[in-house]
Each structure stands twice: as C-alpha cells, then as structure tokens.
Scaffold this active site. Structure first.
Site, PDB file in Angstrom:
ATOM      1  N   ASP A 110       0.865  -1.191   0.000  1.00 61.06           N
ATOM      2  CA  ASP A 110       0.000   0.000   0.000  1.00 61.06           C
ATOM      3  C   ASP A 110       0.896   1.234   0.000  1.00 61.06           C
ATOM      4  OD1 ASP A 110      -2.996   0.885   0.457  1.00 61.06           O
ATOM      5  OD2 ASP A 110      -1.750   2.194   1.690  1.00 61.06           O
ATOM      6  N   GLU A 148       2.102   5.144  -0.195  1.00 58.98           N
ATOM      7  CA  GLU A 148       1.673   6.497   0.163  1.00 58.98           C
ATOM      8  C   GLU A 148       2.490   7.478  -0.662  1.00 58.98           C
ATOM      9  OE1 GLU A 148      -0.899   7.095   1.958  1.00 58.98           O
ATOM     10  OE2 GLU A 148      -1.167   5.002   2.543  1.00 58.98           O
ATOM     11  N   ASP A 171      -2.162   1.723  -6.913  1.00 57.12           N
ATOM     12  CA  ASP A 171      -0.769   1.561  -6.508  1.00 57.12           C
ATOM     13  C   ASP A 171       0.118   1.103  -7.661  1.00 57.12           C
ATOM     14  OD1 ASP A 171      -0.805   1.583  -3.218  1.00 57.12           O
ATOM     15  OD2 ASP A 171      -2.658   0.812  -4.073  1.00 57.12           O
ATOM     16  N   HIS A 211      -4.502   5.491   6.051  1.00 56.22           N
ATOM     17  CA  HIS A 211      -3.573   6.232   5.195  1.00 56.22           C
ATOM     18  C   HIS A 211      -2.137   6.187   5.708  1.00 56.22           C
ATOM     19  CE1 HIS A 211      -6.648   7.513   2.505  1.00 56.22           C
ATOM     20  NE2 HIS A 211      -7.305   8.196   3.417  1.00 56.22           N
ATOM     21  N   ASP A 271      -2.199   0.310   6.677  1.00 54.00           N
ATOM     22  CA  ASP A 271      -3.144  -0.105   5.633  1.00 54.00           C
ATOM     23  C   ASP A 271      -2.738  -1.453   5.044  1.00 54.00           C
ATOM     24  OD1 ASP A 271      -4.703   2.091   5.976  1.00 54.00           O
ATOM     25  OD2 ASP A 271      -4.038   3.165   4.186  1.00 54.00           O
TER      26      ASP A 271
END
Length: 825
Positions: free
Chosen positions: A432, A434, A534, A591, A596
């Site tokens: 995941d 960011e 992603d 987040h 996550d």
C-alpha cells in the site's frame, strides 16, 4: 444575513443580487419604522395579529399545540411578544440539547441549533442485529458523529443501512441525516465535498470514511413529477422521514443513544415481508414517478421471497405508467437493471407486465405481456445458471446476517489459519503506497514517500515478514501540511529516507532474500493491493519519473477489492467497508502505508480462509506492447460485470420474439441509454437465439462454444432450454441434448483459443502473399479450421497449407471462404 432560499451568506451572491438586496433593506427599514410608530399609538387587533404571526429570521416553526402553553421563545427576546397569541411558536426544550451546547438564549448562535428534532417520535430499543452492527462502526465514522454532536447538532443513520440491519442483512452503504446546515458541514470538515448542497447533501470525509450527510428537510411540491420544486431545511426528524417513499426506508438510528426511530412501523413491514408507502401511496408515487420502479425493486426480498405491496400501494402502482413516462430513460434503465438482476426477477417482471408498466413509450421494444413467451421462459431459467448467482445460488446476494456475524472475527494475523482451498500462489506480498499530496487540485507530480510490504504465506495463513521504508521525494521535497496530517508521515522521516531508486533496490533485495525473485523471474508470488492505483498508476509514474522501467514483479497483481466483490457477490468496496463486512477490526491509522498494508493482509487472509480464490485480477502492458505473463490465469469478473451479464441475459430472453429484428432492438436500447457493452451483449444473445449446433458434430460444438465464449454459451443454452420448456416438452429434448454435448466437450488443446496460432505476417512470409482481401479471408479461414479441428501447434497449421490434406485456397474466390465461427443461419 443569509439568503432566504439558499442559506448562503449574502456576500456570496452576485453583484446584481446584492444591489437588489440593498434596495430591499432600505424598504425594510422604512417598514420597521412605520411599524414602531403604529405599535406605539395603537393598531387594530386583526391587523396586529396578522403582522405578528410572521416568523422571525432563522426560526423553524412547529405547531403551538406541541409547545408549553405559557412559554414562547419570542418572549425571551422581547416582553411584548409574551402577550401576543401566536399560531406557531418554538418551544423551549433546553434539556434536550447536547451536553456542552450553548443554552443561554442571549448567546450568539443559540437560535441556529434545533431544540428537540426527534420530537413526536417514540424511541425504540435497537434490534439485536442492529445493536451488534452499530457496535462495530468505524472509528472515523464515530468521529464525524461526535464532532457534529459537539456543535450542538443531532445526527442519525438513515436510509438503506437502517433497513438492511433491521432486516438482519449486512448494510452496504451508510447515509447520515443531521440538523446541521451544509455551510457549517463544509466549515467543520475541511475535506468535505459539496455533492448537492442545494438539497442539503454534503459528502463528509474523515480518515478512511466518506459518507453522505444530508440536512433534515421538507420537500415542496413536485410539479414535474421528478424532483421537488423547492427544499426547506428543517429541524424535525419526523418531517424528514415523512417525505420518504416506503416505510422501511423511513427509519433512523441514533448511534450514541442506541435507539431506533420508526414512526411508520417499517420494522413490522420488514418482518411481515410487506411493502407499504409512507402516507398516501399515490401521492408518494406522484411526487417522483421513479418511486414506482423502486417499489417493484423492493418487492425482491432475496432469499425471503417476494415482498408484495399492500392493497393501497398495489392500486397506486397500476396508475404508475403515466408517471413513469416523465422520467428520464437513464433513471428507468438504472432501476430496471437492478430488477433484472434480482433473485425474484421473473415474478416481479410478471407483476410489472400485469400492471401495464411496459406500455410506457420508449421503454422496451415490442409488446410484453404476462403471456409473452420470453416472460414465460424467464420462470424456467435456473437461478444457478445466471452469472451473478452461479456461485451463490444457495445464499442471498445481500448476505443475510447469521448468528456468528454478530461476533467480531479473530485477528487473522494474530490467529493464523491456512486458506481453505489451494491458492494460485503460495506467497502474497501486500503493498500500500503512500505519495505526496495536497488538498489543492492539480498537485503534480505525486511521488512515493512510503513503500511498505507485508508478506503472507497462503498455505499457513501466517505473516512471513514485513518490509518498510520511507522515500525521499525529489520534485516536492517538502511535505504539505495536508499530506502530513493525512498519512502521519513527518518531514524528518522523509528527509532521512533513501531516494526511490535506492528504496526500490532495497525492496528487490528483500524479495530475493526470501527466494521470491531470480533475476526477472517471479517465484510463486504475486503482489496484492487495495484497488489498482498503486501498481497501475502510481508505480509506473514513479518509475518514469526516476527513469526506470517498471520491474516485471509489478506487471500483474491481485486487486483485493475485486476478490472481495467476486466472493461476496457484491459491488466493490473500500478498505473500511471490507473490514466491516468481514467482521474485522481496523487497526492503526488509515492512510499510514504499513497500517493499511496490514489491514489489507487481514482482509486477504480472511477471504482465503472463507474460500475465496486470490488469482490475478489486473495487469499492465509492457512497453513493447506484449502483455505481462498471467500464469495462465483468467482475470476475475467483477460484481458489476456479473450483474451486467445477468441483466442482459434476462432482457434478451424477455425480447426473444424480436430475435429477427436485432437492429430495431439495438436502436431501442440505445434510446433507453444502455451502455455499448450492454447493448452488444443483448444483441449477441438475440443473434444466436434458436441457432444451436448439431450435438453429434464436435466441430460445430467447438465453434459455437468459442464464438460465444464459455460463459456466454452456457447462459445462451440455458435460455434456449427455458424457451423450449415454455413452448412444451417436445421442444426440450433436442436443446437438452446440445447442452449435454457441450458439457462433455473437452477444452481446446490450444490454451489461447481466442486468437489464431499463426499471424498475417507469418502467412505473408511463407506464402509470399501481399496485404489484401485474400490474405485477410485466408487468415479467418485458417482460424475457423483451427477451432473446428482442435489444432494446437504451428506444425499442425502448416499441414493445412502444405500437407496431403491441405486446404484448396489457391485460386479460390475469397468471398466463398468460410468466415465467422458461428452465425445465425
């Protein structure tokens, strides 16, 4: 001042409107001066009472009968009003206000907060199913509720989520109703979106929750039979619920008080499997003609059978066709599509035909009555033969709550269990990402700032290892305040982090350390993401920004939303909603990349333990145009695809009498605003209707199955059987023999049977042919023979051209060469 109809500050009005308001203000000042003079020297009683009956600004009026007989809010402002009898007043109910709210009437803002919005409705205890579900609501949603209540406002769960949980189903969407006005919501929640403030609706976002929040309102008249002429914001929950369509949609839950408001006995109707309108049924349908179709849709109670309407609503539905004629085709198809996909569609569509719904102009082509062959055939199609229901024929697509659903599931990471069935891969690397971001639109380019991976072993259900590194951005090295608040990543963390090139190298070495990479070869492992952003968007963009090729390990992945959707037979859901449906507790900060990733890992392990298959769902193309390897796995069909295939199959069967007028059907469905894919699907069914292969000829069976596809051909034959059964037993035997022959037909030897073994370039080189009609028709003919004879290699194809039994293609007219694999005779 606030504009009367929009509840917006006057400063936001256009200059012309502001100038007009200035003139009105001058006139108002003269009127007030005159009124003061008259009041000082006397005024006739009737005129006095008429003037004083006018409401003051910002007042929500309630019947005076509901108020204490001697206490009126206006007496708190001016003693003069205490002696005036008023037709409407606002009762003082300070005790009902939220703790911490303003209670002094002289304090600014007091009059903007409602006193007792739930007045007139009995508060009932929550049913056990609702109590358990409310106890598992996401913390981010509870934060939204607490924040609004801290401002002195009330807020409730309303709509479908209340209906579903009261009827012991897992709710899918959550809607909120509140006394707070849209401008206040926008100010209170910086990430909120204006999705319909003119109707009181704001999408409030906090953390991982995005929920529609609508101000209590009372609708004006419905002159056009589609939408209210005007909307009046209010403070009465009863008035807001009274404007809704059906009784079980007019319920509300107070989360903190743990009570249910059900003024129209919707819970009893759900228990009795009964459909009733709120108030006068015909009036409800006249307000919005689409409510008639919604009524038919709500008749489908899933595994509970059919929820038939009461006598009053049944009579109103028969008067609905003229009302539906005023509704846009898009809205009609959106509702009818859901009806077609439902479990009880044959019974409900028959009811619609009996009520004359299909007589609406420009609805469906042809004449559809309760006796139509296509409609009769709908009753003969087994539910398990339809794509949406094939895996869930013994369950309800809306997921009935079982007793064990009330309890929270044990954390799959802390209490690992192996997958209940063999998975396509042993190892799943959950990622995941960011990235840099800002609340301003157009913030580009985004750069990865956190790269976390959680490695799972599907055979044991255990977390093998975790990888995490922050990444130092290059284009925007300073994080925005919004980014830090959203992700929890600090400037110090990214300043001390490696660049993306360095971080990616660390990740590759970590994967090799687990023996999952050997050069570009991936060993029994695939990445898992929540959605496609992603690896389909962010990773390729970051690689391009860093002047790198996208590594092969990122070329295909598992979208856990699609696995969830397919297994649960539901539309896609976000992380928090998947966690809630699977009875998992959301851990950590939404987040935060690593938090996550761990939550996605929990979802993946829970799904695999429940019997889901986590196969490849998504892939990207290489720069040379060749697709990434998929290990022979087909991508999984989403819920939306399964729903579309089911709806279009039933619609084609309904229109089966028009199989010879496909173009007429195509034009009519275009007017109804079906998508191109939906129209194509319906027309393909109709084009092949009544044209079946000879069950004794394997070549015809192969071409039929290949031309229609495995899934479409299965549905098509089921429809043919249903039509034959509706016509009589003598027609069934032949169609059933075709179905049996297709079920025994082995798969084609060439795995990629949807494409020819040899290309046009190969033919040009070996046969010395030039581009043109002959080359094109010969290529089609060779593919025709490839499927008919079940050929699987280039050598077998060469024998067709150069062997003893070669095709007689030289000198033959191209127009006489075999063409399509299967077409209507």
């Amino acid at each position: 001042y606030y504009h009367h109809s929009q509840n917006t500050p006057c400063t936001s009005l256009r200059p012309q409107a502001a100038q007009h308001l200035h003139c009105q203000t001058q006139a108002l000042a003269l009127a007030v001066a005159l009124l003061l003079l008259v009041l000082s020297f006397g005024i006739p009683g009737p005129v006095q009472r008429a003037l004083l009956a006018l409401p003051l600004p910002h007042q929500r009026l309630v019947p005076a009968a509901a108020a204490p007989p001697t206490t009126h809010v206006h007496s708190l402002r001016n003693p003069f009003w205490a002696s005036v009898p008023r037709a409407y007043s606002r009762p003082l109910q300070a005790a009902s206000r939220s703790p911490g709210a303003v209670t002094d009437p002289a304090t600014p803002g007091y009059w903007d907060v409602p006193m007792n919005p739930a007045k007139g409705i009995e508060a009932k205890p929550l049913p056990a199913s609702a109590e358990a579900w409310v106890g598992r609501l996401p913390q981010d949603l509870l934060h939204i509720i607490d924040t609004m209540e801290a401002q002195g406002h009330s807020i409730w769960l309303v709509g479908g989520c209340v209906r579903d949980v009261v009827s012991e189903k897992v709710p899918w969407e959550i809607d909120l109703a509140t006394t707070m006005r849209p401008p206040q919501m926008m100010d209170l929640f910086p990430r909120a979106l204006d999705t319909g403030s003119q109707y009181g609706t704001i999408t409030v976002r906090h953390g991982g929750v995005s929920v529609e929040c609508t101000t209590l309102r009372a609708d004006g008249g419905y002159t056009d039979g589609r939408r209210p002429d005007n909307v009046t914001f209010g403070d009465s929950l009863l008035e807001d619920l009274a404007r809704r369509d059906f009784t079980f949609n007019a319920m509300a839950i107070d989360v903190r008080a743990r009570v249910l408001y059900d003024p129209f006995e919707g819970a009893l109707d759900l228990k009795a499997n009964r459909l009733r309108a709120v108030g006068t049924a015909l009036q409800r349908l006249q307000e919005d003609g689409l409510r008639a179709l919604r009524g038919y849709r709500f008749m489908d109670a899933g595994s509970r059978g059919v929820r038939w309407p009461d006598e009053e609503l049944a009579a109103a539905l028969k008067a609905a066709p003229p009302l539906l004629a005023r509704i846009s085709r898009e809205r009609i198809w959106a509702e009818f599509r859901k009806i077609l996909s439902g479990r009880a569609a044959p019974l409900i569509i028959t009811r619609m035909a009996q009520d004359g719904i299909f007589t609406i102009p420009r609805f469906l082509p042809g004449t559809i009555t309760a006796d139509s062959p296509g409609l009769q055939a709908l009753h003969h199609v087994p539910l398990g033969d339809l794509p949406l229901w094939r895996e869930k024929v013994n369950g309800d697509v809306t997921w009935d709550l079982k007793q064990d659903v009330f309890a929270q599931r044990a954390d799959p990471i802390l209490h690992p269990q192996p997958a209940s069935k063999a998975q396509p891969f042993r190892y799943y690397a959950v990622m995941d990402l960011e990235a840099t971001c800002d609340e301003r639109s157009g913030f580009m380019p985004q750069e990865i700032i956190e790269l976390p991976v959680v490695l799972l072993d599907s055979t044991t259900g255990q977390v093998v290892d975790e990888f995490r590194t922050f990444v130092r951005p290059q284009v925007h090295p300073s994080l925005t305040e919004f980014c830090t608040q959203l992700t929890g990543i600090t400037q110090e963390q990214v300043d001390a982090a490696p660049t993306f090139v360095e971080a990616l190298e660390q990740l590759m070495m970590w994967l090799k350390g687990h023996n999952l990479l050997d050069g570009d070869e991936v060993r029994d492992m695939v990445f898992v993401c929540d959605g496609n952003w992603d690896l389909k968007s962010m990773m390729p963009k970051q690689c391009a920004l860093s002047e790198l090729e996208v590594p092969a390990v990122f070329q295909q992945w598992v979208d856990i939303r699609q696995v969830f959707s397919t297994h649960q037979v539901r539309q896609h859901a976000g992380l928090i909603r998947m966690m809630q449906v699977l009875r998992l507790k959301t851990e950590g900060k939404v987040h935060s990349g690593i938090d996550d990733a761990r939550n996605i890992a929990r979802i993946s392990l829970a799904l695999m333990h429940d019997g889901a298959e986590a196969g490849v769902t998504s892939q990207i193309k290489r720069l040379d145009g060749m697709q990434a390897p998929s290990n022979g796995l087909d991508t999984q069909k989403s819920f939306e695809t399964l729903m579309m295939h089911t709806a279009t199959a039933r619609l084609a069967l309904l229109l089966s009498e028009m199989a010879d007028d496909v173009e007429v059907v195509r034009r009519a469905l275009s007017v109804l605003k079906l998508s191109k894919d939906e129209i194509q699907r319906v027309c393909r069914h109709l084009q092949h209707m009544g044209h079946l292969p000879d069950p004794a000829r394997p070549d015809e069976l192969r071409r039929y199955r290949t031309a229609l596809g495995e899934e479409l051909s299965g549905v098509q034959v089921s429809m043919e059987v249903a039509l034959a059964e509706a016509q009589g037993p003598e027609q069934v035997q032949h169609v059933q023999s075709v179905r049996d022959a297709l079920s025994r037909l082995p798969p084609l030897r060439y795995a990629h049977n949807d494409e020819p073994i040899i290309s046009g370039q190969w033919l040009m080189k070996r046969l010395q042919l030039q581009q043109g009609k002959l080359l094109g028709r010969l290529k089609v003919w060779l593919y025709y023979e490839q499927i008919s004879r079940d050929l699987a290699s280039v050598e077998e194809m060469e024998a067709l051209l150069f062997g003893d039994d070669k095709l007689d293609w030289e000198g033959r007219d191209p127009d006489t060469m075999p063409g399509q694999l299967w077409q209507r005779a």
